[in-house]
Motif scaffolding. Structure first.
Motif, PDB file in Angstrom:
ATOM      1  N   GLU A 415      -8.477   1.960  -8.418  1.00 46.13           N
ATOM      2  CA  GLU A 415      -8.781   1.100  -7.268  1.00 46.13           C
ATOM      3  C   GLU A 415      -9.962   1.666  -6.487  1.00 46.13           C
ATOM      4  OE1 GLU A 415      -5.609  -0.513  -8.994  1.00 46.13           O
ATOM      5  OE2 GLU A 415      -5.681   1.604  -8.418  1.00 46.13           O
ATOM      6  N   TYR A 516       0.110  -2.631  -4.019  1.00 40.80           N
ATOM      7  CA  TYR A 516      -1.143  -2.021  -3.568  1.00 40.80           C
ATOM      8  C   TYR A 516      -1.807  -2.881  -2.491  1.00 40.80           C
ATOM      9  CZ  TYR A 516      -1.227   1.525  -7.298  1.00 40.80           C
ATOM     10  OH  TYR A 516      -0.960   2.599  -8.108  1.00 40.80           O
ATOM     11  N   ASP A 522      -5.401  -1.217  -2.396  1.00 44.73           N
ATOM     12  CA  ASP A 522      -6.097  -1.830  -3.522  1.00 44.73           C
ATOM     13  C   ASP A 522      -7.600  -1.776  -3.259  1.00 44.73           C
ATOM     14  OD1 ASP A 522      -6.141  -3.619  -1.417  1.00 44.73           O
ATOM     15  OD2 ASP A 522      -5.844  -5.396  -2.676  1.00 44.73           O
TER      16      ASP A 522
END
Length: 545
Positions: A415, A516, A522
């Protein structure tokens, strides 16, 4: 009654018993002080009785002795419910000293106040069995650590990588592999110890056949028990795991034979055994603790199996070096370091490269994950390998006009990589710092600061060197699948603004993407944090979304 003394004992006994003839006479023949001594002389304080009980055992089976005692026995505080933190007055201390026949200034003389001649007592102590046998603290030579190569799999989790590395060690005949002892509280298979156990077997005092094999029940695991086995299977009791690691990890000191214990458990359940873990480190036991899975990355299993605070435990626990690699080649470097570090026994002088006390050695904690990541195709240089051990390296070095750095630890590295790609479209010279150990970075930083305060003006820690090129206006976004405070201190190193991302509340059940996104770790969440901390034109990715 113990606190009130003999007069109170006498009244209570006479009130309860009445006139009992011989019993009343027995009580009446004793002064208050003698009666108090009689009534409080419980078995645990009666040394002849204790010795007699010990000597009555004529076998080597475990025996539990229940020895009743009085807290504060012999002191004026004995028997009072508030005596746990009680302190005697100066007058009470003087009375005790006089009663014990200890002369002023002789309080630390070992035989002061005793009737037996000191020479006779010394001769006796010099000839008790454990003194006759010499030293009670041993050492054992360090075992060479063989080369540990990362598995070649293009996509792999760090947990699976750990299992494959151990399997490779099990296949070999190195001295180190012969001294590894693994143990786990009922999660042997689910923490990828299975292949090691298949090759090295389970320990038992006598050989036991695998019941599933005998009954011809299909299983991928071959669990043969024998005295040669190198795995100890425990029930679901993390406290027992840490007690076991402590005992095994002191074998070199207690018996002069080195073992290299490796224990696995689910990361959140470290908290179940913290007391035993802390005391294991306090005793300087040496072990490798592999905690996996970890974080909300274990998305489908919900909050009960997701960990938040464990990275902070790893930072705070003395005697335990904590790491959280993202990639398996990092893990291979760290496992080689761990097996060497567990055997160190040098002085406590810090290494002036990183200001860590690596020659002292200690135990190691690896926080791993079940998340499969695409593995980088690279050959690690000696410098990068050292940086991995020291706690961080630049996955994408910042440019001279860097506006944002993303510092990431562990399983959320993909991420962070994706976010850096998005941020770099609208911010200059973006850097990506791969953190393998917030613990080591922080410890080195604080140690270097202390060194400067003590006159070592050129002392610089690893993290100070890494962040030194960043302009003062640069912002740092930190991200971890764990508590954000783990990395939130990075801005204090050189005075940069920080936005710390992580998980602060109990986990949820869901897909990885959902979780996330929910916790803002994220790629979009990281990019949004970067936009907030490094003002400028809106990031085009965020405008588009």
């Amino acid at each position: 009654l113990t606190f009130q003394g003999g007069a109170a004992w006498r009244k209570r006994l006479m009130d309860d018993l009445g006139d009992q003839g011989d019993v009343s006479a027995l009580i009446g023949r004793r002064s208050d002080a003698e009666l108090s001594a009689l009534m409080t002389n419980l078995g645990g304080h009666d040394l002849p009785t204790v010795i007699e009980a010990f000597e009555s055992i004529d076998h080597d089976r475990p025996v539990c002795f229940l020895c009743y005692t009085v807290k504060g026995f012999g002191l004026p505080l004995a028997g009072h419910k508030d005596n746990h933190a009680g302190l005697m007055t100066a007058a009470q201390v003087e009375t005790l000293r006089s009663t014990m026949r200890i002369r002023p200034g002789q309080e630390w003389e070992p035989f002061e106040g005793l009737d037996t001649a000191p020479a006779r007592l010394r001769a006796f102590l010099d000839n008790v069995p454990f003194r006759r046998e010499g030293t009670r603290r041993f050492t054992a030579p360090a075992l060479p650590v063989p080369d540990i190569a990362p598995p070649p799999n293009p996509s792999l989790s760090t947990q699976a990588g750990f299992g494959l590395i151990l399997q490779d060690l099990a296949k070999g005949d190195s001295a180190l592999a012969s001294r590894i002892v693994t143990t786990s509280p009922d999660v042997t298979v689910s923490t990828n110890l299975g292949p090691w156990v298949n090759r090295r077997g389970l320990f038992a005092e006598r050989e036991l056949i695998d019941v599933f094999k005998r009954e011809r029940i299909p299983s991928t695991f071959n669990w043969e028990f024998s005295p040669k086995g190198q795995h100890l299977e425990l029930g679901i009791a993390e406290m027992n795991l840490f007690l076991m690691l402590s005992a095994l990890g002191l074998s070199h000191s207690l018996f002069g034979a080195r073992l290299l214990p490796v224990g696995t458990l689910y990361d959140p359940f470290i908290c179940r055994g913290l007391d035993a873990l802390s005391y294991a480190c306090y005793q300087d036991a040496r072990f490798l603790l592999v905690a996996t899975p970890s974080g909300v990355t274990l998305a489908p299993e919900g909050g009960a199996h997701q960990s938040i605070s464990t990275p902070l435990i790893g930072m705070a626990q003395d005697g335990l070096a904590a790491f959280e690699p993202a990639f398996v080649d990092e893990l291979a470097v760290l496992m080689a370091f761990a097996f060497d570090y567990m055997q160190k026994d040098g002085d406590s002088a810090p290494d002036e490269h990183n200001w860590l006390r690596d020659e002292t050695g200690g135990s190691v904690y690896l926080r791993l994950s079940t998340r499969n990541l695409e593995q980088p195709k690279r050959v690690l240089s000696a410098e990068t390998r050292r940086d991995i051990v020291d706690g961080a390296y630049w996955l994408r070095p910042p440019g001279p006009n860097c506006e944002v750095v993303v510092a990431v630890q562990g399983a959320v590295t993909p991420e962070a990589i994706a976010a850096v790609g998005l941020i770099a479209e609208d911010r200059r010279d973006v850097g990506l710092l791969a953190v393998t150990s917030a613990d080591r970075l922080n410890a080195g930083w604080t140690a270097a600061g202390r060194a400067r305060e003590r006159g070592h003006m050129r002392a610089l820690s690893h993290v100070e060197r890494l962040l030194a090129p960043l302009p003062r206006h640069c912002g740092i976004v930190t991200v971890i699948d764990g508590h954000p405070a783990t990395l939130g201190w990075l801005g204090a190193v050189h005075g940069h603004r920080v936005r710390a991302l992580g998980v602060e509340h109990f986990g949820q059940t869901g897909t990885l993407d959902d979780l996330y996104r929910h916790y803002g770790i994220d790629a979009a969440g990281i990019a949004a944090a970067a936009q907030a901390i490094a003002p400028g034109r809106p990031l085009r990715h965020l405008r588009a979304s």
